[in-house]
Scaffold this motif. Structure first.
Motif, PDB file in Angstrom:
ATOM      1  N   ARG A  20       0.939  -1.035   0.070  1.00  0.00           N
ATOM      2  CA  ARG A  20       0.083  -0.156   0.005  1.00  0.00           C
ATOM      3  C   ARG A  20       1.039   1.270   0.292  1.00  0.00           C
ATOM      4  NH1 ARG A  20      -5.224  -0.460   0.131  1.00  0.00           N
ATOM      5  NH2 ARG A  20      -6.208  -2.189   0.923  1.00  0.00           N
ATOM      6  N   ALA A  21       0.363   2.359  -0.538  1.00  0.00           N
ATOM      7  CA  ALA A  21       1.111   3.660  -0.427  1.00  0.00           C
ATOM      8  C   ALA A  21       0.179   4.656  -0.358  1.00  0.00           C
ATOM      9  CB  ALA A  21       1.558   3.780  -1.832  1.00  0.00           C
ATOM     10  N   PRO A  22      -0.367   4.667   1.046  1.00  0.00           N
ATOM     11  CA  PRO A  22      -1.522   5.623   1.427  1.00  0.00           C
ATOM     12  C   PRO A  22      -1.433   7.177   1.043  1.00  0.00           C
ATOM     13  CG  PRO A  22      -0.375   4.869   3.290  1.00  0.00           C
ATOM     14  CD  PRO A  22      -0.030   4.028   2.084  1.00  0.00           C
ATOM     15  N   GLU A  23      -0.086   7.481   0.802  1.00  0.00           N
ATOM     16  CA  GLU A  23       0.317   9.191   0.699  1.00  0.00           C
ATOM     17  C   GLU A  23      -0.138   9.177  -0.844  1.00  0.00           C
ATOM     18  OE1 GLU A  23       4.105   6.404  -0.063  1.00  0.00           O
ATOM     19  OE2 GLU A  23       2.557   6.633   1.345  1.00  0.00           O
ATOM     20  N   TRP A  24      -0.349   8.284  -1.549  1.00  0.00           N
ATOM     21  CA  TRP A  24      -0.906   8.647  -2.904  1.00  0.00           C
ATOM     22  C   TRP A  24      -2.412   8.409  -3.146  1.00  0.00           C
ATOM     23  CZ3 TRP A  24       2.002  10.187  -7.108  1.00  0.00           C
ATOM     24  CH2 TRP A  24       3.398  10.284  -7.030  1.00  0.00           C
ATOM     25  N   ILE A  30       2.045   0.401  -4.507  1.00  0.00           N
ATOM     26  CA  ILE A  30       3.344   0.546  -5.157  1.00  0.00           C
ATOM     27  C   ILE A  30       4.093  -0.959  -5.664  1.00  0.00           C
ATOM     28  CG2 ILE A  30       4.755   0.831  -3.041  1.00  0.00           C
ATOM     29  CD1 ILE A  30       6.515   2.634  -4.682  1.00  0.00           C
ATOM     30  N   ALA A  31       4.221  -1.032  -6.541  1.00  0.00           N
ATOM     31  CA  ALA A  31       5.070  -2.396  -7.028  1.00  0.00           C
ATOM     32  C   ALA A  31       6.526  -1.671  -7.324  1.00  0.00           C
ATOM     33  CB  ALA A  31       4.610  -2.645  -8.326  1.00  0.00           C
ATOM     34  N   HIS A  32       7.435  -2.569  -6.569  1.00  0.00           N
ATOM     35  CA  HIS A  32       8.898  -2.403  -6.595  1.00  0.00           C
ATOM     36  C   HIS A  32       9.350  -3.325  -7.563  1.00  0.00           C
ATOM     37  CE1 HIS A  32       8.631   0.418  -3.199  1.00  0.00           C
ATOM     38  NE2 HIS A  32       8.135  -0.390  -2.397  1.00  0.00           N
ATOM     39  N   GLY A  33       9.870  -2.961  -8.744  1.00  0.00           N
ATOM     40  CA  GLY A  33      10.661  -3.794  -9.657  1.00  0.00           C
ATOM     41  C   GLY A  33      12.112  -3.392  -9.908  1.00  0.00           C
ATOM     42  N   GLU A  34      12.809  -4.293 -10.672  1.00  0.00           N
ATOM     43  CA  GLU A  34      14.130  -4.304 -11.021  1.00  0.00           C
ATOM     44  C   GLU A  34      14.292  -2.771 -11.694  1.00  0.00           C
ATOM     45  OE1 GLU A  34      16.055  -7.711 -12.474  1.00  0.00           O
ATOM     46  OE2 GLU A  34      14.825  -8.906 -11.096  1.00  0.00           O
ATOM     47  N   CYS A  35      13.405  -2.737 -12.705  1.00  0.00           N
ATOM     48  CA  CYS A  35      13.691  -1.409 -13.589  1.00  0.00           C
ATOM     49  C   CYS A  35      12.844  -0.341 -13.071  1.00  0.00           C
ATOM     50  CB  CYS A  35      13.150  -1.765 -15.014  1.00  0.00           C
ATOM     51  SG  CYS A  35      13.851  -3.427 -15.606  1.00  0.00           S
ATOM     52  N   ALA A  36      11.895  -0.418 -12.398  1.00  0.00           N
ATOM     53  CA  ALA A  36      11.177   0.785 -11.787  1.00  0.00           C
ATOM     54  C   ALA A  36      10.246   0.601 -10.732  1.00  0.00           C
ATOM     55  CB  ALA A  36      10.612   1.478 -13.179  1.00  0.00           C
ATOM     56  N   ASP A  37       9.962   1.456  -9.847  1.00  0.00           N
ATOM     57  CA  ASP A  37       9.035   1.426  -9.017  1.00  0.00           C
ATOM     58  C   ASP A  37       7.627   2.209  -9.569  1.00  0.00           C
ATOM     59  OD1 ASP A  37      10.696   0.169  -7.283  1.00  0.00           O
ATOM     60  OD2 ASP A  37      10.985   2.209  -6.183  1.00  0.00           O
ATOM     61  N   VAL A  38       6.626   1.356  -9.289  1.00  0.00           N
ATOM     62  CA  VAL A  38       5.362   2.044 -10.091  1.00  0.00           C
ATOM     63  C   VAL A  38       4.199   2.198  -9.001  1.00  0.00           C
ATOM     64  CG1 VAL A  38       3.413   1.917 -11.750  1.00  0.00           C
ATOM     65  CG2 VAL A  38       5.909   1.153 -12.172  1.00  0.00           C
ATOM     66  N   VAL A  39       3.707   3.315  -8.814  1.00  0.00           N
ATOM     67  CA  VAL A  39       2.732   3.557  -7.998  1.00  0.00           C
ATOM     68  C   VAL A  39       1.311   3.618  -8.936  1.00  0.00           C
ATOM     69  CG1 VAL A  39       1.320   5.498  -6.388  1.00  0.00           C
ATOM     70  CG2 VAL A  39       3.931   5.071  -6.560  1.00  0.00           C
ATOM     71  N   TYR A  40       0.347   2.914  -8.437  1.00  0.00           N
ATOM     72  CA  TYR A  40      -0.939   2.816  -9.081  1.00  0.00           C
ATOM     73  C   TYR A  40      -2.130   2.739  -8.159  1.00  0.00           C
ATOM     74  CZ  TYR A  40      -0.833  -2.039  -7.786  1.00  0.00           C
ATOM     75  OH  TYR A  40      -0.814  -3.448  -7.009  1.00  0.00           O
ATOM     76  N   TRP A  41      -3.214   3.032  -9.021  1.00  0.00           N
ATOM     77  CA  TRP A  41      -4.234   2.907  -8.147  1.00  0.00           C
ATOM     78  C   TRP A  41      -5.147   1.431  -8.513  1.00  0.00           C
ATOM     79  CZ3 TRP A  41      -5.985   8.302  -9.639  1.00  0.00           C
ATOM     80  CH2 TRP A  41      -5.572   9.378  -8.782  1.00  0.00           C
ATOM     81  N   ASP A  42      -5.685   0.698  -7.425  1.00  0.00           N
ATOM     82  CA  ASP A  42      -6.187  -0.436  -7.559  1.00  0.00           C
ATOM     83  C   ASP A  42      -7.592  -0.173  -8.204  1.00  0.00           C
ATOM     84  OD1 ASP A  42      -7.510  -2.786  -7.561  1.00  0.00           O
ATOM     85  OD2 ASP A  42      -7.487  -3.173  -5.516  1.00  0.00           O
ATOM     86  N   ILE A  43      -7.764  -0.700  -9.426  1.00  0.00           N
ATOM     87  CA  ILE A  43      -9.169  -0.319 -10.073  1.00  0.00           C
ATOM     88  C   ILE A  43      -9.989  -1.560 -10.272  1.00  0.00           C
ATOM     89  CG2 ILE A  43      -8.637   1.626 -11.293  1.00  0.00           C
ATOM     90  CD1 ILE A  43      -8.163   0.374 -13.858  1.00  0.00           C
ATOM     91  N   SER A  44      -9.786  -2.878  -9.493  1.00  0.00           N
ATOM     92  CA  SER A  44     -10.496  -3.897  -9.327  1.00  0.00           C
ATOM     93  C   SER A  44     -10.045  -4.740 -10.226  1.00  0.00           C
ATOM     94  CB  SER A  44     -12.106  -3.686  -9.194  1.00  0.00           C
ATOM     95  OG  SER A  44     -12.480  -3.608 -10.613  1.00  0.00           O
TER      96      SER A  44
END
Length: 83
Positions: A20-24, A30-44
């Motif tokens: 979870r990334a409650p500040e967003w 947030i998904a932490h990957g080798e290439c990037a970290d991505v913040v997203y909203w769960d849309i179901s």
């Protein structure tokens, strides 16, 4: 931009659980990957709406590739193959 969580994991090379990334926002993760970290909203139903991408390697060239790959995938909402 919307994509499935599985496709997101594949693109950023994420091998761990998302957190979870409650500040967003209330539905932000947030998904932490080798290439990037991505913040997203769960849309179901495993769909993500990308909010922010923090590139770890590859710079703007990688980011451009990431968005191109996300747009051309059949699991992207609104794509011809995904309809």
């Amino acid at each position: 931009m919307e994509v499935t969580a599985d496709r997101l994991n594949e693109l950023i090379k994420c091998h761990s659980y998302h957190e979870r990334a409650p500040e967003w926002g209330e539905r932000a993760w947030i998904a932490h990957g080798e290439c990037a970290d991505v913040v997203y909203w769960d849309i179901s139903n495993s769909w993500c709406d990308i909010v922010h991408v923090q590139v770890k390697r590859g710079g703007e060239d990688w980011l451009k590739w990431f968005y191109e790959e996300t747009l051309r995938q059949p699991d992207t909402i609104g794509s011809e193959a995904g309809q």
